[in-house]
Enzyme design. Sequence first.
Site, short mmCIF file in Angstrom:
data_model
loop_
_atom_site.label_atom_id
_atom_site.label_comp_id
_atom_site.label_asym_id
_atom_site.label_seq_id
_atom_site.Cartn_x
_atom_site.Cartn_y
_atom_site.Cartn_z
N LYS A 14 42.68 47.55 40.51
CA LYS A 14 43.53 46.34 40.45
C LYS A 14 43.56 45.76 39.03
CE LYS A 14 41.09 44.35 43.45
NZ LYS A 14 40.28 43.32 44.06
N ARG A 89 40.69 36.56 50.09
CA ARG A 89 39.73 37.57 50.53
C ARG A 89 39.48 37.48 52.03
NH1 ARG A 89 38.11 39.42 45.43
NH2 ARG A 89 36.13 40.47 45.50
N ARG A 128 32.37 52.29 36.04
CA ARG A 128 33.15 51.19 35.44
C ARG A 128 32.36 50.47 34.36
NH1 ARG A 128 36.45 47.06 39.06
NH2 ARG A 128 34.44 46.61 40.04
N ARG A 163 28.97 45.63 35.34
CA ARG A 163 28.81 44.47 36.20
C ARG A 163 27.56 44.62 37.06
NH1 ARG A 163 34.60 43.35 39.02
NH2 ARG A 163 33.18 43.02 40.76
N ARG A 174 30.35 45.04 49.65
CA ARG A 174 31.68 44.57 49.25
C ARG A 174 32.77 45.34 49.99
NH1 ARG A 174 30.98 45.84 43.27
NH2 ARG A 174 33.08 45.10 42.91
#
Length: 216
Positions: A14, A89, A128, A163, A174
């Site tokens: 995203k 969410r 990431r 992160r 998540r």
Amino acid sequence: MKNIMFIAPPAAGKGTQAELVVEKYHIPHISTGDILREISKEDSEIGNYVKETLASGQLVKDDITYQLIEDRLKKDDCRKGFIIDGFPRNIDQAYQYDKILDKLGYEVGNVILINIDKKTLEKRITGRRICEKCNSIYNINDEASSPKQESICDNCGGKLYQRTDDNLASFETRYQTYLDKTEPIIKHYKDMGVLTEVDGNDTIENIFKSIDKIIK
Ligand code: AMP
């Protein structure tokens, strides 16, 4: 006016797609995750609460997100359109979002659902890396998305970080939260006739082509 919402599981790309939309259409990218990561750096009660919640992979309290979304959408730069990423969410947030948009005289615009396999997400989550200065996103598990120099941002020379919630344990929470809470949101926007699905397993360029067609 181009209002765009992305719905996708964690690490579906995203943020990367939002960067491309920003580049082409010059509209602000509003990521509740980015805003909350900034708040988590504050040495305050709310800063500590957000920091702990983010690390656990749980969602922060709805009320906090409502305030920050409304405050952000009120800014002048949102008048020509915006990309909303990471919100809503859950279905209560979606209903509240409808109210906030109504109050500000905005339309929901295009809701874009990025579908992607769990295995691909697991690979992306561990690779990431993000620039601490300009938030550019890289992936060291994918040659095409790796930085030219290890741990250094190609765009601004900033240091790259991982992160705290980009590990497989946090990802599992998540991802499950996403599956549990997102289905009613998808139905909500399908019923409104504003939702389009794209295949997120493709290359960054091809995914962007599909998104661009929807926006145009
Ligand atoms: P993201 O960058 O979108 O993956 O979000 C990172 C984390 O920020 C999430 O795992 C949540 O803890 C928190 N977060 C982001 N957006 C929301 C939201 N709309 N409601 C509650 N928590 C959120």
